[in-house]
Design an enzyme around this catalytic site. Structure first.
Site, PDB file in Angstrom:
ATOM      1  N   ASP A   1       0.858  -1.181   0.000  1.00 31.49           N
ATOM      2  CA  ASP A   1       0.000   0.000   0.000  1.00 31.49           C
ATOM      3  C   ASP A   1       0.900   1.238   0.000  1.00 31.49           C
ATOM      4  O   ASP A   1       2.103   1.149   0.238  1.00 31.49           O
ATOM      5  CB  ASP A   1      -0.956  -0.025   1.199  1.00 31.49           C
ATOM      6  CG  ASP A   1      -2.207   0.807   0.940  1.00 31.49           C
ATOM      7  OD1 ASP A   1      -2.174   1.634   0.009  1.00 31.49           O
ATOM      8  OD2 ASP A   1      -3.201   0.634   1.647  1.00 31.49           O
TER       9      ASP A   1
ATOM     10  N   GLU B   1     -10.380   7.169   4.241  1.00 31.39           N
ATOM     11  CA  GLU B   1      -9.318   6.627   5.100  1.00 31.39           C
ATOM     12  C   GLU B   1      -9.335   7.267   6.491  1.00 31.39           C
ATOM     13  O   GLU B   1     -10.394   7.545   7.044  1.00 31.39           O
ATOM     14  CB  GLU B   1      -7.958   6.745   4.392  1.00 31.39           C
ATOM     15  CG  GLU B   1      -7.972   5.972   3.054  1.00 31.39           C
ATOM     16  CD  GLU B   1      -6.615   5.827   2.413  1.00 31.39           C
ATOM     17  OE1 GLU B   1      -5.641   5.581   3.129  1.00 31.39           O
ATOM     18  OE2 GLU B   1      -6.522   5.933   1.172  1.00 31.39           O
TER      19      GLU B   1
END
Ligand code: BGC
Ligand code: BGC
Length: 825
Positions: free
Chosen positions: A337, A532
């Site tokens: 990621d 997020e």
């Protein structure tokens, strides 16, 4: 069976038959000591306890594996290392590939072609084509390995204005319809392929357990079995069925099962946090989607930012290699990621052999690719990363590239007419209707009767950004406008059309309720967009986000007008006061652009029946408390319909939280100002970003510990930065705490003073900042006493000359004071 899998070795037949180093590597890394997690026993998985799975044999074939073997013999070490690295279009141009033969390019949520968030499908296809063409120019040794290009198409091809925007995954979870999910995967793939792209970072297989997590809506459900069924369905839809010896059809794209593992299991729902749980819970609750997605043929898996029992997943060999590749027989590649490897102890974004040793195959190195290329090459040359491990990673990456037919070179994807195609929009409308959950319908106020006089009110009534949520056009999705989606309808537009078609009248009032006679009011409200960690909350209290909707509902009730609440949110929230004040209550999640799907269920046609009844049920339990949300009001699976009306009960509407008291009052934290407005000389700086009108001040987002979590604040000339919030009392024992760093000491005086009626004391910060010069991140605490007030509605930071500082966190905390008001602090 031998023809299918050489199970004992955990090696697919096609790989074993090619006599490469691949097989040897797999078993040797498995028996190597677990590098990062050696000291922490509880974070070492025992693969034999985990469910077995296998990438389908159709994933590859002998001829392809032999071809990969030949390539591995010819490629230089530079070319191999390049394959392991992925850069973001915001930080690389096609020409860079000549010197840095990288394996992959991504476009992150904030990255558009040439910095243009609103680029057309054609511009996207051109950009991807330019990178691809550059990668296909043969090097001196004749080798040309095509890049693989990835994007976050997580609810439709959401970075592209005009694309079909489907409900976020939480809404699909409510629909409980795997075939719907498969069809959405197909449509999304066609749109992604339509812009020339062959890879999406989806589906998210998180099983969120704490809805305070800002990514709750990216998960389908808190139910692991539903996530597993959906994961397989989405992979099948995106990729189509794998056929042996044949590449994916050009209207299909590679899927990514993410984020491995337990991203939804972190303590307090903290994004990128730690899942402090037993191995059994890790398996039973959080891992169930992976065997299903791997069996369905998922070509890639993304590692999670988060940790298991204190060990970052990007560095956990027992999980990445032992469990994922060996036990679950995953034959594709593992991508990291966004600079996630940099969070492994001992690593930085530009240096992390540990992650490759643990089993990561491709680094996501958006802006760090150059340094990372150099350091990884150096590690490889020194033998810190064995060549066999590099060859294994490259083999996996090339295997996926062959399956996508990228070596063929000719452009097969790029039919832009797929983007926003009418059939896809109709599918989104169906999905919206199926995602709605009816929680209350007292007196059968729904459906809206033909001929009714309808009032549509509330802050979300006519707001496409609230409908689409994060990951739309931009990362946070806050700036989406109706113009971005000419093919969409807001809730208001859809309701107005349906009500009028049924002979009724309808009035829109996004602000206050107007006078007049109405048979029913539909009040539309919910969460504003986030993505997020910017969506992490200290509690599940909706009221904490402003009590305006409740006031509206109570006022309408007072006037005798029946009310319907349409609640748009990325998660269930404590809404007992709103539920009590409403006659009907519908959870609509983040439906996307096709508002018509809502009208299909809420509004009756001329024959007295709506187009569709409610079929959705809760994908997560709905909370009865406003704290951590553990007490359940409506259980998972709850949801009524016209055929089976929900039963109503009187609710406890008293909410007691000491929300965030331990954390204090955050003025700026995790990249976000919440309920605080920033300005300089009267120009607003939304979310503490931008430039003031007269040009004396700029605030720029940058990454400190996470993406865009900090700001660089620059006073270009004398200027006063004001931060303002609704007046608030703080105890006497409070202090203002800032986390900051300073490269160069201030050239003139810097002061901080309160914004309040008739108070003027200011505190001098010059010496504090001078002392911090060049020392990295520091913390300062200024007793609130020094500002001579314990009721504050804001602060002003004034510089009399040019000055630059970096700010990561600013808040008021509880603290006993020592009475020092002169600094340094
Ligand atoms: C997210 C991923 C995403 C990636 C690329 C990360 O911040 O966690 O879900 O795929 O960025 O945008
Ligand atoms: C997102 C990216 C985004 C970036 C901003 C990441 O977490 O996934 O897509 O552009 O943060 O820095």
């Amino acid at each position: 069976m031998v023809a299918r899998w050489l199970r004992g070795l955990g090696i697919p037949a096609f790989a074993a038959l090619t006599l490469t180093g691949c097989a040897g590597v797999q078993s040797s890394t498995a028996s190597a000591p677990v590098s990062v997690s050696g000291q922490v026993q509880e974070a070492v998985a025992n693969p034999s306890l985990w469910p077995a799975a296998h990438s389908p044999v159709e994933f590859s074939d002998q001829a392809t594996e032999a071809e990969i073997g030949r390539l591995l013999q010819t490629m230089t070490l530079e070319q191999k290392v390049g394959q392991l690295i992925q850069a973001d279009i915001g930080s690389i141009s096609p020409d860079d590939l000549e010197h840095y033969p990288l394996g992959s390019i991504l476009a992150g949520g904030n990255s558009g072609p040439n910095g243009n968030e609103r680029a057309s499908a054609e511009q996207w296809a051109r950009l991807v084509g330019d990178f691809r063409a550059a990668s296909l120019r043969p090097a001196a040794n004749g080798i040309a390995v095509p890049i693989i290009f990835g994007v976050d198409a997580v609810h439709g091809h959401n970075n592209i204005p005009g694309a079909t925007i489907f409900p976020h995954n939480i809404g699909l979870g409510a629909a409980r319809d795997p075939d719907l999910v498969r069809r959405i995967g197909e449509a999304t793939a066609a749109e992604v392929a339509g812009t020339g792209i062959e890879w999406t970072f989806a589906p998210t297989l998180a099983v969120p357990q704490d809805t305070r997590w800002g990514r709750t809506y990216e998960g389908y459900s808190s139910d692991p079995q539903l996530v597993a069924r959906y994961g397989a369905a989405m992979v099948a839809g995106l990729q189509g069925h794998l056929v042996s010896g044949r590449p994916l059809a050009p209207e299909h794209v590679a899927a990514t099962a993410k984020h491995f593992l337990a991203d939804g299991g972190t303590r307090n729902g903290t994004d990128q946090g730690d899942a402090a749980i037993s191995e059994a819970e890790l398996i039973d609750r959080h891992a169930q989607g992976y065997p299903a997605a791997i069996d369905a043929g998922a070509l890639t898996v993304m590692a999670s930012f988060s940790s298991w029992n204190g060990v970052k997943n990007h560095g956990n060999e027992s999980l990445l290699t032992g469990v994922l590749k060996q036990r679950m027989g995953f034959e594709g590649f593992v991508v990291g990621d966004w600079n996630g490897h940099g969070q492994v102890p001992g690593c930085t974004p530009v240096d992390c052999p540990e992650a490759i040793l643990a089993g990561l195959d491709m680094f996501m190195a958006p802006d760090s690719w150059k340094g990372l290329f150099d350091s990884t090459l150096a590690s490889a040359k020194k033998g810190e990363i064995p060549l066999a491990r590099i060859d294994d990673a490259v083999r996996r990456i090339l295997r996926v590239k062959f399956k996508l037919d990228l070596f063929a070179g000719d452009v097969k994807r790029g039919d832009t007419s797929a983007v926003g195609a009418p059939a896809h929009l109709a599918l989104a409308r169906e999905a919206v209707a199926k995602s709605l959950v009816l929680l209350k319908n007292k007196g059968s106020v729904l459906p809206i009767r033909p001929g009714a006089r309808v009032l549509v009110v509330g802050p979300a009534a006519d707001d496409i950004a609230i409908q689409t949520g994060g990951w739309t056009v931009s990362w946070q999705g806050t700036d989406v406008t109706r113009k971005d989606f000419p093919n969409g309808q807001t809730v208001w537009e859809a309701l107005a059309k349906a009500v009028r078609e049924a002979g009724g009248t309808v009035v829109l009032a996004p602000g206050d309720a107007p006078a007049g006679q109405f048979d029913v009011a539909i009040v539309v409200y919910g969460e504003t967009p986030y993505a997020e960690f910017q969506g992490d909350r200290p509690n599940v209290d909706f009221v904490a986000q402003g009590d305006k909707p409740l006031v509206l509902l109570q006022e309408l009730k007072g006037r005798g007008i029946p009310t319907v609440s349409l609640f748009l949110s990325g998660r269930p929230l404590y809404t007992s006061p709103e539920l009590e004040a409403s006659d009907a209550f519908v959870a609509g999640w983040l439906p996307g652009t096709q508002g018509s799907g809502i009208a299909d269920v809420l509004v009756a046609q001329n024959d007295g029946k709506p187009r569709r009844d409610f079929t959705g049920t809760l994908p997560f339990a709905w909370p009865a408390d406003c704290g951590d949300g553990r007490t359940i009001l409506f259980p998972l699976g709850f949801g009524g319909s016209y055929a089976r009306p929900p039963s109503g009960a009187t609710l406890d509407t008293s909410c007691v939280t000491d929300a965030g008291s331990a954390e204090g009052f955050a003025i700026f934290a995790k990249g976000l100002v919440q309920g605080v407005s920033a300005s300089v000389s009267g120009s607003a700086l939304p979310n503490l970003g931008g430039r003031s009108g007269e040009g004396s001040f700029t605030a720029t987002a940058f990454d400190a510990a996470a993406q865009e979590d900090a700001r660089e604040l620059t006073w270009l000339a004398p200027a006063k930065l004001q931060l303002r919030w609704p007046s608030k009392a703080f105890g006497r024992a409070s202090a203002l705490r800032l986390r900051f760093s300073i490269d160069q000491r201030p050239a003139g005086k810097i002061t901080i003073s309160p914004l309040c009626d008739g108070c003027s004391p200011s505190v001098d910060l010059t010496s504090t900042f001078a002392l911090a010069e060049g020392k990295g991140w520091r913390e300062a605490r200024i007793p609130l006493q020094c500002l001579d007030t314990d009721r504050l509605e804001g602060l002003e930071v004034a510089a009399v000359a040019g000055f630059r500082m970096r700010l990561q966190d600013l808040r008021i905390i509880q603290q006993d004071n020592d009475g020092n008001c002169r600094g340094p602090f």
